[in-house]
Design an enzyme around this catalytic site. Structure first.
Site, PDB file in Angstrom:
ATOM      1  N   SER A  36      82.670  85.952  77.978  1.00 26.56           N
ATOM      2  CA  SER A  36      81.660  87.064  78.494  1.00 26.56           C
ATOM      3  C   SER A  36      82.436  87.711  79.565  1.00 26.56           C
ATOM      4  CB  SER A  36      80.279  86.495  78.661  1.00 26.56           C
ATOM      5  OG  SER A  36      79.581  87.666  78.926  1.00 26.56           O
ATOM      6  N   ASP A 170      77.558  89.125  67.930  1.00 23.49           N
ATOM      7  CA  ASP A 170      77.510  89.038  69.280  1.00 23.49           C
ATOM      8  C   ASP A 170      77.002  90.515  69.935  1.00 23.49           C
ATOM      9  OD1 ASP A 170      77.890  89.195  71.957  1.00 23.49           O
ATOM     10  OD2 ASP A 170      79.947  88.469  72.070  1.00 23.49           O
ATOM     11  N   HIS A 199      76.476  84.638  71.268  1.00 19.51           N
ATOM     12  CA  HIS A 199      77.197  84.794  72.508  1.00 19.51           C
ATOM     13  C   HIS A 199      76.839  83.742  73.421  1.00 19.51           C
ATOM     14  CE1 HIS A 199      78.748  87.691  75.441  1.00 19.51           C
ATOM     15  NE2 HIS A 199      78.178  86.935  76.278  1.00 19.51           N
TER      16      HIS A 199
END
Length: 224
Positions: A36, A170, A199
């Site tokens: 991320s 995602d 995610h």
């Protein structure tokens, strides 16, 4: 209650550079793995501290551009930037509950996960804390304004060292971002994972993602 905020007399960039110079030996081979916005941090490290000897950087579900414009960002940005103080009171009330009741609530919330990793439950319970929530939400609100344009210059400069894994499901980093970076860096290792991994893979697919990334790392290191 404590909040994260950079000191006024020293920039964040200067503090990060000083930390890297102090704690990372100059000639150490480094393998960096980010998830991320951790991928955004890796790119910043590679740009600011080019004396670091990074041999490989793995970017898992990289949130490195237009964070607030992503599907999840459009939902969360108003909450994080304008409404986050309204969330503090419920968190305070939840933090007062007995541990057994908090455990039951966490299990109930996560009950629909396909393969729940029970090790995340104690960690999740520790997050029911107003200081933790306040710091986390402040940091995330800052990221919405910070993570905007993809750093194509740094990516091109270090492309041979970078492995990107995008997710087909995602909501922080939609598939369009994958197609965009493929256009600007077609020769790079930029992979679209179509296994349906979310995610927040640590909730139910941690082992699968670890196996996927380590296989790629071993294949790459054999060629070095």
């Amino acid at each position: 209650m404590s909040y994260f905020a950079p000191p006024s007399d020293v920039s964040v960039t200067e503090k990060e550079d000083a930390f890297l110079r102090k704690h990372v030996p100059r000639y150490t081979n480094l393998l960096l793995i980010g998830h991320s916005t951790g991928c955004y941090i890796i790119l910043e490290m590679m740009k600011r501290a080019q004396e670091m000897k990074v041999v490989k950087a793995v970017m898992v579900f990289p949130t490195i551009e237009h964070m607030a414009c992503s599907p999840q960002g459009k939902v969360m940005t108003p909450v994080l930037c304008r409404l986050r103080y309204a969330v503090y009171l419920p968190i305070i009330l939840l933090s007062l509950l007995p541990e057994r009741l908090k455990t039951s609530m966490v299990r109930l919330t996560l009950r629909n996960l396909y393969a729940l990793d029970n090790s995340i439950i104690p960690a999740t319970i520790t997050l029911i804390n107003v200081d933790c929530a306040a710091n986390g939400m402040y940091m995330e609100s800052h990221e919405m304004h910070l993570v905007v344009e993809r750093d194509n210059l740094t990516i091109r400069q270090h492309l041979s060292k970078l492995n990107f894994y995008y997710g087909a499901m995602d909501h922080w980093c939609p598939v369009q971002y994958y197609h965009d970076i493929r256009k600007t860096s077609p020769e790079g290792y930029i992979h679209l994972c179509e296994r349906g991994i979310r995610h927040a893979f640590v909730l139910d697919a941690g082992e699968e993602v670890v196996n996927m990334t380590t296989e790629r790392i071993y294949d790459d290191l054999r060629t070095l």
